[in-house]
Design an enzyme around this catalytic site. Structure first.
Site: not given
Ligand code: SAH
Length: 361
Positions: A194, A217, A245, A305
């Protein structure tokens, strides 16, 4: 009228405070003051000046920081993040969305000539019933700020698309955790799941990580990650995977891959109390997989979160996950949101980011 500033009285006519009214939503009035003072341009300025002073005194007002965190700064429905000289404003309520002029005026007094962008959240706007604004709000004559700005965060450079991307551009709430997790990365292989624009991966690679695998994603977010990795000169040690993920973690586990550091920073799995059970299952699943991917002595930084998931609940979920994964797990530290996202003791919703730093023993 919906969106107006109103006085709130008790049944005897005594003033309880003043706030912004919107009967469409679960919270019909969000109080801006419990005193007999007007909701006007000067109140906005006083609140923002106080918010700035708190952050400056705490050493939190760097190149990228949250200036205003809604209720926690006495301005419910208003988020303002600072990126270099730029302020990015996110209005989350109908009432606040109408105060753009006062907000811009207050910011102009605090940061003369600083460009201002709006980055309203479409979901909040729909619930509240206003038209979300995105993009540049004012054009200060002396400024040549473009739609992108690069900020420095410790050793790391991060590109922010102003008025674009998630939140106001970056996940500033994770800033302290980016640096902290990087402290475990030297010589190790890191999984940033993520990843958004790869802030954890960039910090870890600058901290000496051997390799980083990013899972995300959204192709737009991954493009931002690629740009950030390149800006920091670490792109050749990174592998970007555009994937879900949940699926990718399963495949990594099936392939018996191992990492010295695993980061799990998913979006909120629930925004409502009613769906906490389903969210719990989601958190448990990714944490079982994350723990199984750790090499002996490896470290998992895992987050939620969703403000309905309390630190106690999250710890219980991770305890269950560790049991199911068959991994003896040492609690290195609890993790939370950065200090520029302050928590009001009497407004528990102001605390939403909870996390654990765990080590496979
Ligand atoms: N770790 C990052 C913030 C992550 S926010 C930082 O510190 O800057 C969560 C992220 O998860 C978002 O970018 C979103 O697009 C992604 N996301 C949401 N569902 C997902 C999934 N099923 N698989 C992969 N990524 C995903």
């Amino acid at each position: 009228m919906p969106g107006d500033a109103v006085a709130v009285l008790d049944s005897t006519g005594r003033l309880l405070g003043r706030g912004l009214y919107n009967p469409r939503t679960g919270i019909a009035c969000r109080l801006l003051t419990r005193r007999d003072e007007l909701v006007d341009a000067d109140l906005i300025h006083r609140r923002l000046a106080g918010a700035l002073q708190f952050r400056q005194a705490a050493g939190l007002a760097g190149d990228g920081y949250r200036l205003c965190w809604s209720e926690a700064d006495g301005l419910p429905g208003l988020v303002i993040d600072r990126y270099g000289p730029v302020s990015v404003v996110q209005c989350q309520t109908l009432g606040m969305s109408r105060l753009g002029g006062w907000i811009a005026g207050a910011l102009g007094r605090l940061f003369p000539d600083g460009p201002i962008y709006r980055a309203d959240d479409a979901t909040a706007a729909r619930i509240e019933g206003f038209e979300p604004q995105r993009g540049r709000l004012t054009s200060a004559p002396s400024s040549d700020a473009s739609e992108e700005i690069e900020i420095t965060d410790g050793p790391c450079r991060l590109v922010v698309t102003l008025g674009g991307g998630h939140k106001t551009g970056l996940y500033l709430d994770q800033r302290a955790n980016h640096a902290r997790v990087a402290g475990y990365a030297a010589g190790r292989r890191v999984l940033d799941a993520f990843a958004y624009q790869g802030a954890f991966a960039c910090h870890a690679l600058l901290g000496g990580a051997r390799q980083a695998v990013l899972i995300e994603s959204s192709s737009g977010a991954l493009a931002g990650a690629r740009r950030n990795l390149e800006a920091n000169g670490v792109a050749e040690r990174a592998e970007l995977r555009e994937a879900n993920a949940f699926d990718e973690l399963r495949q990594l586990e099936a392939g018996r891959e191992r990492f010295g550091v695993v980061v799990l920073d998913p979006p909120p799995f629930t925004r409502r109390k009613e769906t906490v059970d389903a969210a719990t299952r989601g958190y448990k699943e990714i944490n079982i997989r994350g723990l199984r991917l750790l090499e002996p002595g490896g470290v998992l930084a895992t987050f939620s979160c969703s403000h309905h998931v309390t630190p106690e609940m999250f710890e219980a979920i991770c305890r269950d996950a560790a049991g199911d994964a068959g991994v003896t797990t040492r609690l290195l530290a609890p993790l939370t949101q950065a200090g520029d996202h302050p928590v009001l003791l009497n407004v528990p919703e102001t605390r939403y980011l909870t996390g654990l730093l765990l080590q496979a023993v």
